[in-house]
Design a protein around this motif. Structure first.
Motif, PDB file in Angstrom:
ATOM      1  N   PRO A  91      -4.554  12.279   8.119  1.00  0.00           N
ATOM      2  CA  PRO A  91      -3.805  11.323   7.294  1.00  0.00           C
ATOM      3  C   PRO A  91      -2.307  11.433   7.564  1.00  0.00           C
ATOM      4  O   PRO A  91      -1.778  12.526   7.728  1.00  0.00           O
ATOM      5  CB  PRO A  91      -4.146  11.756   5.858  1.00  0.00           C
ATOM      6  N   GLY A  92      -1.658  10.312   7.626  1.00  0.00           N
ATOM      7  CA  GLY A  92      -0.219  10.311   7.868  1.00  0.00           C
ATOM      8  C   GLY A  92       0.172   9.953   9.265  1.00  0.00           C
ATOM      9  O   GLY A  92       1.331   9.610   9.521  1.00  0.00           O
TER      10      GLY A  92
ATOM     11  N   GLY B  60      -1.527   1.736   7.672  1.00  0.00           N
ATOM     12  CA  GLY B  60      -0.086   1.756   7.882  1.00  0.00           C
ATOM     13  C   GLY B  60       0.677   2.572   6.866  1.00  0.00           C
ATOM     14  O   GLY B  60       1.816   2.240   6.524  1.00  0.00           O
ATOM     15  N   ILE B  61       0.091   3.651   6.368  1.00  0.00           N
ATOM     16  CA  ILE B  61       0.751   4.483   5.360  1.00  0.00           C
ATOM     17  C   ILE B  61       1.407   5.670   6.060  1.00  0.00           C
ATOM     18  O   ILE B  61       0.735   6.469   6.717  1.00  0.00           O
ATOM     19  CB  ILE B  61      -0.250   4.983   4.311  1.00  0.00           C
ATOM     20  N   ALA B  62       2.707   5.777   5.942  1.00  0.00           N
ATOM     21  CA  ALA B  62       3.453   6.830   6.626  1.00  0.00           C
ATOM     22  C   ALA B  62       4.487   7.414   5.671  1.00  0.00           C
ATOM     23  O   ALA B  62       4.593   7.019   4.511  1.00  0.00           O
ATOM     24  CB  ALA B  62       4.124   6.279   7.887  1.00  0.00           C
ATOM     25  N   GLY B  63       5.254   8.379   6.165  1.00  0.00           N
ATOM     26  CA  GLY B  63       6.317   8.986   5.372  1.00  0.00           C
ATOM     27  C   GLY B  63       5.775   9.785   4.212  1.00  0.00           C
ATOM     28  O   GLY B  63       4.695  10.376   4.271  1.00  0.00           O
TER      29      GLY B  63
ATOM     30  N   GLY C  95       0.810  -1.204   0.000  1.00  0.00           N
ATOM     31  CA  GLY C  95       0.000   0.000   0.000  1.00  0.00           C
ATOM     32  C   GLY C  95       0.845   1.256   0.000  1.00  0.00           C
ATOM     33  O   GLY C  95       0.527   2.248  -0.674  1.00  0.00           O
ATOM     34  N   GLN C  96       1.939   1.217   0.745  1.00  0.00           N
ATOM     35  CA  GLN C  96       2.854   2.354   0.803  1.00  0.00           C
ATOM     36  C   GLN C  96       3.398   2.673  -0.590  1.00  0.00           C
ATOM     37  O   GLN C  96       3.435   3.825  -1.023  1.00  0.00           O
ATOM     38  CB  GLN C  96       4.000   2.012   1.769  1.00  0.00           C
ATOM     39  N   ARG C  97       3.808   1.616  -1.293  1.00  0.00           N
ATOM     40  CA  ARG C  97       4.394   1.825  -2.627  1.00  0.00           C
ATOM     41  C   ARG C  97       3.359   2.331  -3.617  1.00  0.00           C
ATOM     42  O   ARG C  97       3.630   3.237  -4.423  1.00  0.00           O
ATOM     43  CB  ARG C  97       5.008   0.508  -3.117  1.00  0.00           C
TER      44      ARG C  97
END
Length: 580
Positions: free
Chosen positions: A417-418, A262-265, A244-246
């Motif tokens: 978000p984040g 779990g999406i961060a950065g 999901g991050q990618r």
């Protein structure tokens, strides 16, 4: 070892001591670095071997007196560290107390290694004290809520092979090239039969421990590009993880992310908040949804996935689909690659910009709600608490453990978000939430603080998870409790309709006459009460040291209508932003 005691060979030790050492040696060799122990008599040989292993600095031992809490501490440790974690219990009902954690680990795909310590076979089914049938305790067959593999060992030579087999099953790995037919990751159960004597023999040699690694996961040789398509949104749900991050970072589609995706950065900058409101405003225009993880929260998402006019592409982890959507196209997550022939950037710039504009309008409306609460024009609400808390978590680069029921739904509507949010969404129960947060904090290696957001009933359900033995390492975790005197989620459902008012308060809202401060202090945690936003922001600004509870007192009366009104304002703002 006492002075002058002669060292004897390990082969001459009592059978239980040899077996316990072999089990611990095999766990360490398979990559287990944390073990949670709930003390007992039959598990004593394992306890002694674990103390020796910790002294040798090859694992960390965590002692938790309540087995149910121990299971969820291990669950939090395993989920947070992304490594298999063992939980060791004695015989009898101690094993049954792990069942809620086993079920959650099964649905959440967490590598939980249950090690139950049993009496010899001749005592089972004979009425012996503290004895019952451990094997099959968690069910038979291949259901997702059951152990992926089970084994029983009663001699030391069996330990290395059986433990390695179980750990491979828990992490979804094997010694063959083909992917598994069943679930790829989850709990396993090892029953260790230990006969008297259960205490170490004098003169035992040092525990010989060989460290090793868990075999790697599955791979695929058939990559599948996700083709470009019309009016697509990317839905990242619980368990989306690195994939999901990618995909979020690629920026091809508007990104709707559940709080625990779990999406961060940098990828977090692409995610949009207030998913339920945005779907109510713009969801009718969606042609395709690409799903990573398992959606568990809003009815808006459920309705989107059920529509006949929407193409659903589900990105599954190896071994088993996350969710069963009729008509969906399933693609293995291990096979997903970027389409190198496609130009970078969004598939449809105008489509993505419309969602961004709606997101900005919704965020402004939520910030206005915070300002209104800060000025006293509006009472403090769970949604405002969620926004203030996630702002702090995001600013600190910390971690937030979300409880079930209203806590995570406040985050879904109003969270920033984040912010790094995790939750036990496998079966979405309130079981063991405090203990899970403690386990997450023990595994946490980030810069910021670990906090939890939960309702007062969820807190009461597992307040014992706050307790720590005087000889255990302290844990830094702050629990923020939405204290609105009961089950406020039911007022937002059909049960809250006026015609059900007579029954609602007694059997759904269940108001409690419990002093949360006394519970917290009794468990060794500090406690503070806040009744307004200024008090909450002050409590969140202080460093998190040790265990602390922040009780946020909220009015339950009228909370559901106020939340519906806020949702309506968010939908209206989003539609206005895109000219709807």
């Amino acid at each position: 070892m006492s002075a002058g005691a002669a060292v004897i060979a390990e082969a001459d030790l009592p059978e239980a001591q040899q077996l316990a050492r072999a089990v611990v040696r095999a766990l360490v060799g398979c990559g287990v670095r944390d073990v949670v122990l709930a003390p007992g008599s039959r598990s004593a040989p394992l306890a002694y071997a674990l103390v020796d292993a910790e002294a040798a600095d090859v694992l960390r031992l965590h002692v938790v007196i309540d087995e149910r809490s121990a299971g969820f501490v291990a669950l939090g440790l395993a989920a947070g560290s992304e490594r298999p974690v063992a939980v060791v219990v004695t015989s009898g009902s101690a094993v049954a107390n792990l069942h809620p954690a086993v079920v959650e680990a099964g649905h959440q795909r967490v590598p939980l290694v249950v090690v139950s310590c049993d009496r010899p076979a001749e005592l089972v089914r004979r009425g012996a004290s503290q004895t019952t049938e451990h094997v099959g305790m968690f069910g038979e067959g291949h259901g997702i809520s059951r152990p992926r593999a089970t084994a029983e060992v009663d001699e030391a030579y069996q330990a290395a092979t059986e433990v390695a087999r179980l750990v491979r099953a828990s992490v979804g790995s094997a010694r063959r090239a083909d992917p598994p037919a069943g679930p790829g990751i989850g709990p396993v159960h090892l029953n260790v039969v230990l006969a008297d004597p259960l205490v170490p023999a004098p003169g035992a040699p040092p525990l010989d421990l060989e460290q090793g690694r868990v075999p790697g996961g599955w791979s695929s040789s058939v990559p599948t590009p996700l083709e470009r398509g019309p009016r697509t949104v990317l839905l990242l749900a619980d368990g989306a993880g690195r994939l999901g991050q990618r995909l979020a970072a690629a920026g091809r589609w508007p990104v709707l992310a559940e709080p625990s995706a779990g999406i961060a950065g940098e990828a977090a900058a692409a995610t949009l908040g207030a998913t339920p409101a945005l779907l109510d405003a713009l969801g009718s225009e969606i042609d395709r949804v690409v799903v990573a993880g398992r959606p568990t929260l809003s009815r808006q998402v459920t309705a989107l996935l059920a529509r006949d006019d929407v193409e659903v592409v589900v990105l599954d982890p190896p071994g088993r689909p996350w969710l069963d959507v009729p008509g969906a196209r399933h693609v293995s997550a291990a096979e997903v690659v970027e389409d190198d022939d496609a130009p970078p950037g969004p598939d449809d710039a105008g489509w993505s910009e419309a969602w961004e504009a709606a997101h900005r309008a919704v965020a402004a409306e939520l910030d206005d709600a915070v300002v209104a609460a800060r000025s006293g024009a509006e009472p403090l609400s769970g949604d405002v608490v969620a926004r203030a808390l996630t702002l702090r978590v995001a600013a600190d680069a910390g971690l937030l453990v979300a409880g079930a029921s209203m806590a995570i739904r406040h985050l879904d509507l109003a969270g920033v978000p984040g912010a790094a949010v995790v939750a036990s969404r496998g079966v979405a129960g309130i079981d063991g939430t405090v203990s899970t947060a403690v386990g997450r904090a023990l595994a946490w290696e980030g810069d910021g603080s670990v906090r939890a957001l939960l309702g007062d009933l969820t807190f009461q359900h597992d307040v014992g998870g706050l307790a720590r033995g005087r000889l255990e390492r302290e844990v830094d975790v702050q629990v923020v409790v939405l204290a609105d005197d009961g089950g406020s989620i039911f007022a937002t459902l059909e049960h809250g309709r006026p015609e059900h008012a007579a029954a609602h308060e007694r059997v759904f809202a269940t108001p409690q006459a419990v002093d949360l401060g006394s519970l917290a202090r009794g468990a060794g945690a500090s406690h503070a009460v806040v009744t307004d936003l200024a008090g909450l922001e002050g409590a969140l600004a202080a460093p998190v040291r040790g265990r602390s509870v922040v009780e946020v007192r909220l009015p339950r009366e009228g909370a559901a209508p106020r939340r519906r009104a806020l949702h309506a304002r968010l939908v209206a703002a989003a539609r206005e932003a895109v000219g709807g």
